[in-house]
Design an enzyme around this catalytic site. Structure first.
Site, PDB file in Angstrom:
ATOM      1  N   GLU A  88       0.890  -0.992   0.037  1.00 47.61           N
ATOM      2  CA  GLU A  88      -0.152   0.131  -0.031  1.00 47.61           C
ATOM      3  C   GLU A  88       0.692   1.243   0.014  1.00 47.61           C
ATOM      4  O   GLU A  88       1.943   1.139   0.434  1.00 47.61           O
ATOM      5  CB  GLU A  88      -0.861  -0.174   1.343  1.00 47.61           C
ATOM      6  CG  GLU A  88      -2.411  -0.144   1.012  1.00 47.61           C
ATOM      7  CD  GLU A  88      -2.922   0.872   0.420  1.00 47.61           C
ATOM      8  OE1 GLU A  88      -2.473   1.506  -0.376  1.00 47.61           O
ATOM      9  OE2 GLU A  88      -4.201   0.946   0.533  1.00 47.61           O
ATOM     10  N   ASP A  89       0.224   2.400  -0.516  1.00 47.89           N
ATOM     11  CA  ASP A  89       0.988   3.566  -0.342  1.00 47.89           C
ATOM     12  C   ASP A  89       1.045   4.176   1.055  1.00 47.89           C
ATOM     13  O   ASP A  89       1.860   4.733   1.629  1.00 47.89           O
ATOM     14  CB  ASP A  89       0.433   4.659  -1.492  1.00 47.89           C
ATOM     15  CG  ASP A  89      -1.127   4.815  -1.344  1.00 47.89           C
ATOM     16  OD1 ASP A  89      -1.759   4.181  -0.644  1.00 47.89           O
ATOM     17  OD2 ASP A  89      -1.654   5.711  -2.010  1.00 47.89           O
TER      18      ASP A  89
ATOM     19  N   ASP B 106      -4.403   5.491   6.249  1.00 45.59           N
ATOM     20  CA  ASP B 106      -4.948   6.542   6.962  1.00 45.59           C
ATOM     21  C   ASP B 106      -5.818   6.115   8.049  1.00 45.59           C
ATOM     22  O   ASP B 106      -5.426   5.958   8.979  1.00 45.59           O
ATOM     23  CB  ASP B 106      -5.605   7.496   5.630  1.00 45.59           C
ATOM     24  CG  ASP B 106      -6.126   8.761   6.157  1.00 45.59           C
ATOM     25  OD1 ASP B 106      -5.575   9.263   7.057  1.00 45.59           O
ATOM     26  OD2 ASP B 106      -6.947   9.405   5.635  1.00 45.59           O
TER      27      ASP B 106
ATOM     28  N   PHE C 277      -2.146  16.088   4.901  1.00 45.45           N
ATOM     29  CA  PHE C 277      -2.120  15.544   3.604  1.00 45.45           C
ATOM     30  C   PHE C 277      -0.899  15.827   2.870  1.00 45.45           C
ATOM     31  O   PHE C 277      -0.320  16.725   2.812  1.00 45.45           O
ATOM     32  CB  PHE C 277      -3.366  16.232   2.831  1.00 45.45           C
ATOM     33  CG  PHE C 277      -3.685  15.767   1.552  1.00 45.45           C
ATOM     34  CD1 PHE C 277      -4.749  14.615   1.782  1.00 45.45           C
ATOM     35  CD2 PHE C 277      -3.215  16.048   0.283  1.00 45.45           C
ATOM     36  CE1 PHE C 277      -5.204  13.872   0.446  1.00 45.45           C
ATOM     37  CE2 PHE C 277      -3.694  15.111  -0.874  1.00 45.45           C
ATOM     38  CZ  PHE C 277      -4.718  14.216  -0.577  1.00 45.45           C
TER      39      PHE C 277
ATOM     40  N   ARG D 196       0.642  12.409  -8.775  1.00 45.15           N
ATOM     41  CA  ARG D 196       1.254  11.154  -8.611  1.00 45.15           C
ATOM     42  C   ARG D 196       2.759  11.317  -9.169  1.00 45.15           C
ATOM     43  O   ARG D 196       3.437  10.019  -8.475  1.00 45.15           O
ATOM     44  CB  ARG D 196       0.472  10.164  -9.549  1.00 45.15           C
ATOM     45  CG  ARG D 196      -0.987   9.826  -8.742  1.00 45.15           C
ATOM     46  CD  ARG D 196      -1.446   8.708  -9.418  1.00 45.15           C
ATOM     47  NE  ARG D 196      -2.949   8.501  -9.010  1.00 45.15           N
ATOM     48  CZ  ARG D 196      -3.596   8.221  -7.990  1.00 45.15           C
ATOM     49  NH1 ARG D 196      -2.954   7.819  -7.023  1.00 45.15           N
ATOM     50  NH2 ARG D 196      -5.115   8.192  -7.975  1.00 45.15           N
TER      51      ARG D 196
HETATM   52  P1  IMP Z   1      -7.899   4.633   4.530  1.00 45.07           P
HETATM   53  O1  IMP Z   1      -8.733   3.707   3.881  1.00 45.07           O
HETATM   54  O2  IMP Z   1      -8.669   5.929   5.370  1.00 45.07           O
HETATM   55  O3  IMP Z   1      -6.810   3.958   5.346  1.00 45.07           O
HETATM   56  O4  IMP Z   1      -7.373   5.475   3.188  1.00 45.07           O
HETATM   57  C1  IMP Z   1      -6.753   5.015   2.225  1.00 45.07           C
HETATM   58  C2  IMP Z   1      -6.343   5.741   0.933  1.00 45.07           C
HETATM   59  O5  IMP Z   1      -6.782   7.091   1.132  1.00 45.07           O
HETATM   60  C3  IMP Z   1      -5.135   5.582   0.625  1.00 45.07           C
HETATM   61  O6  IMP Z   1      -4.717   4.535  -0.149  1.00 45.07           O
HETATM   62  C4  IMP Z   1      -5.009   6.888  -0.280  1.00 45.07           C
HETATM   63  O7  IMP Z   1      -5.505   6.450  -1.745  1.00 45.07           O
HETATM   64  C5  IMP Z   1      -5.956   7.887   0.350  1.00 45.07           C
HETATM   65  N1  IMP Z   1      -5.108   8.738   1.337  1.00 45.07           N
HETATM   66  C6  IMP Z   1      -5.173   8.930   2.587  1.00 45.07           C
HETATM   67  N2  IMP Z   1      -4.497   9.947   2.956  1.00 45.07           N
HETATM   68  C7  IMP Z   1      -3.846  10.617   1.823  1.00 45.07           C
HETATM   69  C8  IMP Z   1      -2.863  11.616   1.751  1.00 45.07           C
HETATM   70  O8  IMP Z   1      -2.427  12.267   2.699  1.00 45.07           O
HETATM   71  N3  IMP Z   1      -2.528  11.929   0.520  1.00 45.07           N
HETATM   72  C9  IMP Z   1      -3.179  11.135  -0.543  1.00 45.07           C
HETATM   73  N4  IMP Z   1      -3.867  10.093  -0.480  1.00 45.07           N
HETATM   74  C10 IMP Z   1      -4.460   9.858   0.799  1.00 45.07           C
HETATM   75 MG    MG Z   2      -4.280   4.266  -2.378  1.00 45.37          MG
END
Ligand code: IMP
Ligand code: MG
Length: 179
Positions: free
Chosen positions: A103-104, A107, A156, A169
């Protein structure tokens, strides 16, 4: 390399340099190489955000690998659980395989915690998760990350695969929103 970028009218400044990122990716690759010696793990890369990280990471893992890409989309389900995560593109049979999810960023953990359940339901031999970034303050769906590149504040970020409304990206470094 640019210290500052403006994306969709918002200003971002460099937070992790290209050198810092690649140094850490190299460390993660070494750890994974040591932990999976003698095995051929399956890399499950989560599109779109993890595409650059995955490309760099796999070149630092000195093992034979299978590499697959999946896309996850969250939508409102009709069941009492509310939101659901749909997994697109998962073709490979994961039974008895050693799966490494890439994963990148984690959050809230929502996306990943659901995806892990789907992967585990396919009876793999093992499942581990590697995420380049993690925001510990934002977590509300606990999910254990086995390999973390960087723990970062709840701000962010974009670049190195991560987008802001699909922009940014391609940036080679990671930038943080300037408040
Ligand atoms: P989660 O399900 O809340 O953990 O969100 C994960 C997804 O939200 C990641 O795979 C990203 O695509 C997006 N995301 C969350 N925080 C950021 C950020 O700071 N920058 C860009 N994308 C984010
Ligand atoms: Mg993502």
């Amino acid at each position: 390399m640019k210290e500052e970028v403006t994306v969709n009218g918002k200003d971002f400044s460099v937070y992790l340099t290209k050198e810092e990122i690649i140094g850490r990716v190299w460390d993660l690759g070494q750890q994974i190489t040591n932990d999976y010696r003698g095995k051929t793990p399956i890399i499950l890369s989560v599109l779109n955000g993890a595409f650059i990280f995955t490309a760099d990471l796999v070149r630092h893992i000195e093992l034979p690998l299978n590499i697959e890409f999946v896309r996850l989309s969250s939508y409102e389900g009709t069941s009492s659980t509310g939101k659901l995560t749909e997994v697109l593109g998962l073709k490979t049979d994961l039974e008895n395989q050693d799966v490494i999810i890439v994963e990148d960023i984690v959050d809230t953990g929502f996306t990943l915690s659901n995806f892990v359940k789907t992967v585990k339901s396919k009876n793999p031999n093992s499942v581990k998760i590697v995420s380049l970034l993690r925001k510990p303050e934002a977590i509300s769906f606990p999910v254990e990350i086995d390999y973390v590149g960087f723990d970062i504040p709840n701000d962010f970020v974009l670049g190195y695969g991560l987008d802001y409304d699909e922009v940014g990206r391609e940036l080679p470094q990671i930038y943080k929103l300037v408040e």
